[in-house]
Design a protein around this motif. Structure first.
Motif, PDB file in Angstrom:
ATOM      1  N   ASN A  64       0.853  -1.124  -0.137  1.00 17.74           N
ATOM      2  CA  ASN A  64      -0.049  -0.062  -0.170  1.00 17.74           C
ATOM      3  C   ASN A  64       1.024   1.311   0.068  1.00 17.74           C
ATOM      4  O   ASN A  64       1.550   1.512   0.989  1.00 17.74           O
ATOM      5  CB  ASN A  64      -0.881  -0.137   1.277  1.00 17.74           C
ATOM      6  CG  ASN A  64      -2.108   1.087   1.056  1.00 17.74           C
ATOM      7  OD1 ASN A  64      -2.244   1.563   0.079  1.00 17.74           O
ATOM      8  ND2 ASN A  64      -2.273   1.542   2.332  1.00 17.74           N
ATOM      9  N   THR A  91      -5.862  -3.536 -14.179  1.00 15.94           N
ATOM     10  CA  THR A  91      -7.116  -2.872 -13.928  1.00 15.94           C
ATOM     11  C   THR A  91      -6.775  -1.311 -13.864  1.00 15.94           C
ATOM     12  O   THR A  91      -5.646  -0.801 -13.318  1.00 15.94           O
ATOM     13  CB  THR A  91      -7.500  -3.311 -12.673  1.00 15.94           C
ATOM     14  OG1 THR A  91      -6.908  -3.184 -11.676  1.00 15.94           O
ATOM     15  CG2 THR A  91      -8.099  -4.639 -12.867  1.00 15.94           C
ATOM     16  N   CYS A  92      -7.678  -0.433 -13.975  1.00 10.51           N
ATOM     17  CA  CYS A  92      -7.437   0.850 -14.075  1.00 10.51           C
ATOM     18  C   CYS A  92      -7.242   1.343 -12.440  1.00 10.51           C
ATOM     19  O   CYS A  92      -8.004   1.006 -11.747  1.00 10.51           O
ATOM     20  CB  CYS A  92      -8.790   1.760 -14.844  1.00 10.51           C
ATOM     21  SG  CYS A  92      -8.478   3.518 -14.376  1.00 10.51           S
ATOM     22  N   ASP A  93      -6.395   2.101 -12.287  1.00  2.00           N
ATOM     23  CA  ASP A  93      -6.283   3.041 -10.877  1.00  2.00           C
ATOM     24  C   ASP A  93      -6.195   4.414 -11.380  1.00  2.00           C
ATOM     25  O   ASP A  93      -5.672   4.981 -10.285  1.00  2.00           O
ATOM     26  CB  ASP A  93      -5.029   2.458 -10.440  1.00  2.00           C
ATOM     27  CG  ASP A  93      -5.223   2.317  -8.687  1.00  2.00           C
ATOM     28  OD1 ASP A  93      -6.359   2.155  -8.368  1.00  2.00           O
ATOM     29  OD2 ASP A  93      -4.376   2.711  -7.963  1.00  2.00           O
ATOM     30  N   GLY A  94      -6.455   5.003 -12.427  1.00  2.00           N
ATOM     31  CA  GLY A  94      -6.452   6.200 -12.618  1.00  2.00           C
ATOM     32  C   GLY A  94      -6.235   6.555 -14.260  1.00  2.00           C
ATOM     33  O   GLY A  94      -4.966   6.367 -14.728  1.00  2.00           O
ATOM     34  N   TYR A 108      -2.451   5.472 -14.191  1.00  2.00           N
ATOM     35  CA  TYR A 108      -2.257   4.415 -13.147  1.00  2.00           C
ATOM     36  C   TYR A 108      -3.042   3.069 -13.556  1.00  2.00           C
ATOM     37  O   TYR A 108      -4.183   3.263 -13.851  1.00  2.00           O
ATOM     38  CB  TYR A 108      -2.387   4.810 -11.861  1.00  2.00           C
ATOM     39  CG  TYR A 108      -1.856   6.369 -11.471  1.00  2.00           C
ATOM     40  CD1 TYR A 108      -0.753   6.161 -10.964  1.00  2.00           C
ATOM     41  CD2 TYR A 108      -2.462   7.580 -11.985  1.00  2.00           C
ATOM     42  CE1 TYR A 108       0.168   7.660 -10.726  1.00  2.00           C
ATOM     43  CE2 TYR A 108      -1.735   8.807 -11.801  1.00  2.00           C
ATOM     44  CZ  TYR A 108      -0.579   8.934 -11.234  1.00  2.00           C
ATOM     45  OH  TYR A 108       0.150   9.969 -10.782  1.00  2.00           O
ATOM     46  N   VAL A 109      -2.117   2.033 -13.202  1.00  2.00           N
ATOM     47  CA  VAL A 109      -2.948   0.734 -13.467  1.00  2.00           C
ATOM     48  C   VAL A 109      -2.398  -0.061 -12.074  1.00  2.00           C
ATOM     49  O   VAL A 109      -1.304   0.270 -11.689  1.00  2.00           O
ATOM     50  CB  VAL A 109      -2.747   0.022 -14.635  1.00  2.00           C
ATOM     51  CG1 VAL A 109      -3.276   0.905 -15.875  1.00  2.00           C
ATOM     52  CG2 VAL A 109      -1.121  -0.145 -15.030  1.00  2.00           C
ATOM     53  N   LYS A 110      -3.119  -1.373 -12.235  1.00  2.00           N
ATOM     54  CA  LYS A 110      -2.516  -2.222 -11.209  1.00  2.00           C
ATOM     55  C   LYS A 110      -2.539  -3.377 -12.011  1.00  2.00           C
ATOM     56  O   LYS A 110      -3.408  -3.786 -13.018  1.00  2.00           O
ATOM     57  CB  LYS A 110      -3.413  -2.469 -10.043  1.00  2.00           C
ATOM     58  CG  LYS A 110      -3.432  -1.459  -9.069  1.00  2.00           C
ATOM     59  CD  LYS A 110      -4.197  -1.685  -7.724  1.00  2.00           C
ATOM     60  CE  LYS A 110      -3.968  -0.508  -6.703  1.00  2.00           C
ATOM     61  NZ  LYS A 110      -4.937  -0.802  -5.626  1.00  2.00           N
ATOM     62  N   GLY A 114      -1.883  -6.969  -8.872  1.00  2.06           N
ATOM     63  CA  GLY A 114      -2.221  -6.001  -7.829  1.00  2.06           C
ATOM     64  C   GLY A 114      -1.136  -4.772  -7.596  1.00  2.06           C
ATOM     65  O   GLY A 114      -1.287  -3.915  -6.935  1.00  2.06           O
ATOM     66  N   LYS A 116       0.815  -1.550  -8.437  1.00  2.00           N
ATOM     67  CA  LYS A 116       0.581  -0.436  -8.909  1.00  2.00           C
ATOM     68  C   LYS A 116       1.765  -0.002  -9.672  1.00  2.00           C
ATOM     69  O   LYS A 116       2.836   0.105  -9.384  1.00  2.00           O
ATOM     70  CB  LYS A 116       0.118   0.655  -7.949  1.00  2.00           C
ATOM     71  CG  LYS A 116      -0.369   2.126  -8.507  1.00  2.00           C
ATOM     72  CD  LYS A 116      -0.819   2.683  -7.395  1.00  2.00           C
ATOM     73  CE  LYS A 116      -1.587   4.153  -8.149  1.00  2.00           C
ATOM     74  NZ  LYS A 116      -2.316   4.749  -6.972  1.00  2.00           N
TER      75      LYS A 116
END
Length: 123
Positions: A64, A91-94, A108-110, A114, A116
């Protein structure tokens, strides 16, 4: 300053394929594969990304607040890397966009485990 960054993964074959497919257009490939850990980059004297099954053989856990930022060179390349990462299972993280006016454009992606990632360009 940075030699390499290591990301814990659950499936080495899947992780190597994800990162070499994602960054292959930048001349990136698996440079050294030792089974449990693989070093991915342009050459052994440039910063690399390593993917590994954790040494203690326990499940990997993304940190994290941890993130690997990959320079893209242009806004168009940020967009392309983001799109390609999503197509490869990230997956999209921004979504791509201007974060700081006239200074920082990023996305940003993961990854499938998971971890980042950021794709960015300054200016």
């Amino acid at each position: 300053m940075i030699g390499y960054v290591t990301l814990g993964v659950s499936d080495m074959a899947k992780a190597k394929a994800f990162y070499t497919d994602l960054l292959g257009d930048q001349g990136v490939k698996v440079l050294l594969d030792m089974g449990r850990i693989a070093f991915i980059g342009k050459n052994m004297s440039s910063p690399m990304l390593a993917v590994c099954v954790p040494y203690n053989e326990q499940p990997n856990h993304p940190g994290n607040g941890n993130m690997v930022a990959i320079p893209a060179g242009s806004k168009e390349s940020v967009d392309a890397l983001y799109k390609k990462a999503i197509e490869l299972g990230a997956t999209c993280d921004g979504e791509p966009g201007q974060r700081i006016p006239d200074q920082f454009y990023g996305a940003y992606v993961k990854d499938p485990d998971g971890n980042k990632l950021a794709f960015f360009v300054f200016g």
